[in-house]
Design an enzyme around this catalytic site. Structure first.
Site, PDB file in Angstrom:
ATOM      1  N   SER A  95     -43.688 -52.863 -67.849  1.00  0.00           N
ATOM      2  CA  SER A  95     -42.338 -53.109 -68.360  1.00  0.00           C
ATOM      3  C   SER A  95     -41.781 -54.448 -67.897  1.00  0.00           C
ATOM      4  CB  SER A  95     -41.394 -51.976 -67.941  1.00  0.00           C
ATOM      5  OG  SER A  95     -40.192 -52.007 -68.678  1.00  0.00           O
ATOM      6  N   LYS A 119     -42.909 -45.494 -73.579  1.00  0.00           N
ATOM      7  CA  LYS A 119     -42.118 -46.473 -72.846  1.00  0.00           C
ATOM      8  C   LYS A 119     -40.997 -45.796 -72.067  1.00  0.00           C
ATOM      9  CE  LYS A 119     -41.444 -50.532 -71.465  1.00  0.00           C
ATOM     10  NZ  LYS A 119     -41.014 -49.872 -70.208  1.00  0.00           N
ATOM     11  N   LYS A 136     -38.037 -52.288 -75.407  1.00  0.00           N
ATOM     12  CA  LYS A 136     -39.315 -52.986 -75.568  1.00  0.00           C
ATOM     13  C   LYS A 136     -40.219 -52.338 -76.615  1.00  0.00           C
ATOM     14  CE  LYS A 136     -39.466 -54.863 -70.834  1.00  0.00           C
ATOM     15  NZ  LYS A 136     -38.428 -54.140 -70.092  1.00  0.00           N
ATOM     16  N   SER A 141     -35.063 -50.272 -70.955  1.00  0.00           N
ATOM     17  CA  SER A 141     -36.347 -50.889 -71.321  1.00  0.00           C
ATOM     18  C   SER A 141     -37.068 -50.216 -72.480  1.00  0.00           C
ATOM     19  CB  SER A 141     -37.279 -50.935 -70.101  1.00  0.00           C
ATOM     20  OG  SER A 141     -36.941 -52.016 -69.271  1.00  0.00           O
TER      21      SER A 141
END
Length: 394
Positions: free
Chosen positions: A125, A236, A68, A65
């Site tokens: 997320s 993140k 992202k 993730s």
């Protein structure tokens, strides 16, 4: 003008291409970084892009993730351009709803403002939110992924290729590296620091409004550093069975922004502990020198122009990151300008440079630019100059 003078000007004009940069790359010796359990990591100072320490930073790994980060970068670029707005209504498709993994449980046909979708991506997320926004911006996830890959190429991310916008895939064709993740993280936080308005949220409620009614849903941050490391600003997390545990951690201490990327950590605890250790190390060995370049510059003499001089300005401030324990108060600044330049001159032309030295060694430079155009003088311009001088001397 004499040939030597011409050579000096040519050197400055050519050299200005490189010296327009905020800093000049250096090889800096650093003390050993702490031992960590993460196989791939990098620590980078955000304003200069200087790498403080790294290990296995160019190996291609599944990013999960932290993909992202690029999704957010594309979103904020579109916001800045005015093509989209925070209050825009984004509708969730059946495909977006079908995303597994981490999600915020959007339903087909549900609409949320773009700002709420950004929170769903940055805080929780949400894979479903990522795909919904990708479809809103580009028409489909596939078209959005093209934007992501184009941006990665433009940033020089040589070990990155995206196949989706959220990192859910375990495909071998979806990969990045610790260095590339730091590069896109740096681009996001330096160009769009408003992202911190979202990445610093620990918990916030949103509302799901569907045909069945309105329900409250709590977004909870996946970034435990927000509670574990006081200087954390983002950025993140990511994890899959293939990627293991990843994190791009950003922090700001005393105005210095650092990025620590860890990839393929064996477990969540190691991921966060290693990021903290690397950030703490980065701050312990780093000191920043900054010159805002607000001091006045002398007017530059111009030969053959409708004006005899042109004002000058600095191309940018100057920043230098020292990790070798030098006394940055001993940094010296030298202004290097030619005796005269020849018209025509265009606004923004590199005329000279400010050179910075530490212990006698050059550590970087900033271009000095013409503040406006100076056209080449014609016959009537010379006549005007002569007449003006005559009147002044009467």
């Amino acid at each position: 003008m004499r040939a030597a003078g011409k050579r000096i000007i040519i050197w400055f004009l050519l050299g200005g291409i490189a010296s327009n940069l905020l800093f000049t790359s250096l090889t800096i010796s650093v003390s050993a970084a702490p031992e960590v359990g993460t196989p791939s990591y990098i620590v980078m100072e955000a304003s200069t892009g200087q790498v403080i320490c790294e290990q296995d930073a160019d190996t291609r790994r599944s990013p999960a993730s932290i993909t992202k980060i690029m999704t957010l970068l594309i979103i904020f670029e579109h916001l800045k351009s005015g093509r989209i707005h925070l209050e825009d209504q984004v509708t969730t498709s059946a495909y977006a709803q079908s995303m597994g993994g981490s999600q915020v449980f959007l339903e087909e046909g549900e609409t949320q403002t773009l700002e709420t979708m950004i929170k769903c991506i940055a805080v929780a997320s949400g894979n479903d939110a990522s795909v919904a926004v990708a479809e809103y911006i580009a028409g489909s996830e596939a078209e959005f992924v093209k934007l992501m890959n184009d941006k990665a190429e433009a940033l020089g991310m040589q070990n990155t290729q995206f196949e989706d916008c959220c990192g859910l895939t375990d495909s071998d064709g979806h990969y990045s590296s610790a260095r590339d993740v730091a590069i896109m993280s740096r681009e996001l936080i330096t160009k769009y620091p408003e992202v911190f308005d979202y990445t610093t949220i620990w918990m916030e409620d949103i509302e799901h409004k569907t045909a069945r009614g309105t329900n409250k849903f709590t977004l909870s941050s996946t970034n435990k550093l927000l509670k574990q490391y006081e200087f954390t600003t983002g950025l993140k997390t990511g994890s899959t069975s293939k990627a293991l545990y990843c994190l791009s951690a950003t922090a700001n201490k005393g105005g210095m922004e650092l990025i620590a990327v860890v990839m393929a950590a064996p477990d969540p605890k190691t991921r966060f502990q290693d990021a903290m250790s690397l950030l703490s190390y980065g701050y312990s060995v780093s000191q920043m020198y900054t010159d805002e370049n607000t001091d006045p510059l002398p007017a530059q003499k111009v030969e053959g122009g409708i004006e005899d001089t042109v004002n000058l300005l600095y191309a940018s401030p100057f920043s230098y990151l020292d990790t070798a324990g030098n006394n940055i108060n001993e940094i010296e600044k030298e202004i290097s300008l030619p005796g005269v330049v020849t018209a025509p001159i265009a606004e923004g032309d590199a005329i000279g440079e400010a050179v910075y030295k530490l212990n006698g060694a050059r550590i970087g430079s900033v271009s000095i630019l013409a503040a406006k155009d100076v056209e080449k003088a014609r016959y009537r311009d010379y006549c005007k100059k002569v007449w003006k001088r005559y009147l002044m001397n009467r």
